[in-house]
Design a protein around this motif. Structure first.
Motif, mmCIF file in Angstrom:
data_model
loop_
_atom_site.group_PDB
_atom_site.id
_atom_site.type_symbol
_atom_site.label_atom_id
_atom_site.label_comp_id
_atom_site.label_asym_id
_atom_site.label_seq_id
_atom_site.Cartn_x
_atom_site.Cartn_y
_atom_site.Cartn_z
ATOM 1 N N ARG A 9 11.861 51.601 27.064
ATOM 2 C CA ARG A 9 11.283 51.333 25.744
ATOM 3 C C ARG A 9 11.158 49.828 25.569
ATOM 4 O O ARG A 9 12.108 49.091 25.829
ATOM 5 C CB ARG A 9 12.162 51.897 24.640
ATOM 6 C CG ARG A 9 12.361 53.380 24.665
ATOM 7 C CD ARG A 9 11.321 54.198 23.998
ATOM 8 N NE ARG A 9 11.077 53.795 22.619
ATOM 9 C CZ ARG A 9 9.975 54.087 21.964
ATOM 10 N NH1 ARG A 9 9.023 54.766 22.546
ATOM 11 N NH2 ARG A 9 9.821 53.702 20.725
ATOM 12 N N SER A 11 10.679 46.419 23.326
ATOM 13 C CA SER A 11 11.044 45.984 21.973
ATOM 14 C C SER A 11 9.801 45.727 21.125
ATOM 15 O O SER A 11 9.811 45.918 19.914
ATOM 16 C CB SER A 11 11.923 44.740 22.027
ATOM 17 O OG SER A 11 11.254 43.699 22.707
ATOM 18 N N THR A 12 8.728 45.300 21.780
ATOM 19 C CA THR A 12 7.441 45.076 21.124
ATOM 20 C C THR A 12 6.363 45.755 21.960
ATOM 21 O O THR A 12 6.293 45.521 23.171
ATOM 22 C CB THR A 12 7.123 43.567 21.025
ATOM 23 O OG1 THR A 12 8.196 42.922 20.340
ATOM 24 C CG2 THR A 12 5.819 43.324 20.301
ATOM 25 N N PRO A 13 5.538 46.594 21.373
ATOM 26 C CA PRO A 13 4.470 47.236 22.151
ATOM 27 C C PRO A 13 3.554 46.213 22.822
ATOM 28 O O PRO A 13 3.375 45.101 22.320
ATOM 29 C CB PRO A 13 3.705 48.054 21.102
ATOM 30 C CG PRO A 13 4.693 48.281 20.009
ATOM 31 C CD PRO A 13 5.535 47.029 19.978
ATOM 32 N N ILE A 14 3.002 46.604 23.962
ATOM 33 C CA ILE A 14 2.053 45.760 24.683
ATOM 34 C C ILE A 14 0.736 46.509 24.845
ATOM 35 O O ILE A 14 0.699 47.732 24.776
ATOM 36 C CB ILE A 14 2.596 45.308 26.059
ATOM 37 C CG1 ILE A 14 2.904 46.517 26.962
ATOM 38 C CG2 ILE A 14 3.829 44.433 25.892
ATOM 39 C CD1 ILE A 14 3.336 46.147 28.376
ATOM 40 N N SER A 48 4.474 51.349 23.691
ATOM 41 C CA SER A 48 5.895 51.098 23.425
ATOM 42 C C SER A 48 6.823 51.495 24.573
ATOM 43 O O SER A 48 8.005 51.152 24.550
ATOM 44 C CB SER A 48 6.330 51.830 22.155
ATOM 45 O OG SER A 48 6.266 53.231 22.359
ATOM 46 N N TYR A 78 11.343 43.018 31.188
ATOM 47 C CA TYR A 78 10.902 43.810 30.044
ATOM 48 C C TYR A 78 11.883 43.796 28.862
ATOM 49 O O TYR A 78 11.590 44.374 27.820
ATOM 50 C CB TYR A 78 10.653 45.257 30.471
ATOM 51 C CG TYR A 78 9.603 45.363 31.544
ATOM 52 C CD1 TYR A 78 8.249 45.262 31.232
ATOM 53 C CD2 TYR A 78 9.949 45.550 32.887
ATOM 54 C CE1 TYR A 78 7.279 45.354 32.218
ATOM 55 C CE2 TYR A 78 8.981 45.641 33.876
ATOM 56 C CZ TYR A 78 7.657 45.541 33.532
ATOM 57 O OH TYR A 78 6.697 45.622 34.506
ATOM 58 N N THR A 80 14.807 45.321 28.494
ATOM 59 C CA THR A 80 15.427 46.612 28.198
ATOM 60 C C THR A 80 15.941 47.248 29.480
ATOM 61 O O THR A 80 15.525 46.871 30.581
ATOM 62 C CB THR A 80 14.418 47.542 27.501
ATOM 63 O OG1 THR A 80 15.088 48.715 27.057
ATOM 64 C CG2 THR A 80 13.270 47.915 28.405
#
Length: 110
Positions: A9, A11-14, A48, A78, A80
């Protein structure tokens, strides 16, 4: 054969374009890895969650990849921790090579 699906997952969508740039920067790391037949990078439609789908000759060869060093690489890249799930893969349909491969032929797989 073994299929491994890794997901993490973000933290900020790309965007797909951002993902492509990131994935292309790491792709050479996976070339010529012993026992790895294919890797598909994946990105959820909402951007996400990212990850990979890997087709391996054996679980031992797959486990040699997913070490703490690999996990640290993912965390750094990434931000995560990855989730790694193993699946037995008894049959693969390959529409590029027009083959149907089974795990009893693993030495000759794609």
């Amino acid at each position: 054969m073994i299929t491994v699906i890794t997901t993490f997952r973000l933290s900020t969508p790309i965007t797909q374009e951002e993902a492509r740039t990131i994935f292309l920067s790491t792709a050479p790391k996976y070339q010529d890895v012993a026992g790895l037949y294919r890797k598909c990078y994946v990105l959820s439609q909402d951007g996400s969650t990212a990850g990979g789908v890997y087709l391996w000759n054996s679980q031992e060869e797959a486990e040699a990849m997913y070490t703490e060093n690999w996990r640290a690489f993912v965390r750094e890249k990434y931000g995560t921790d990855p989730l790694v799930t193993y699946f037995e893969t008894p049959v693969v349909v390959d529409n590029v090579t027009h083959e149907i491969l089974s795990d009893d032929q693993a030495g000759s797989a794609a």
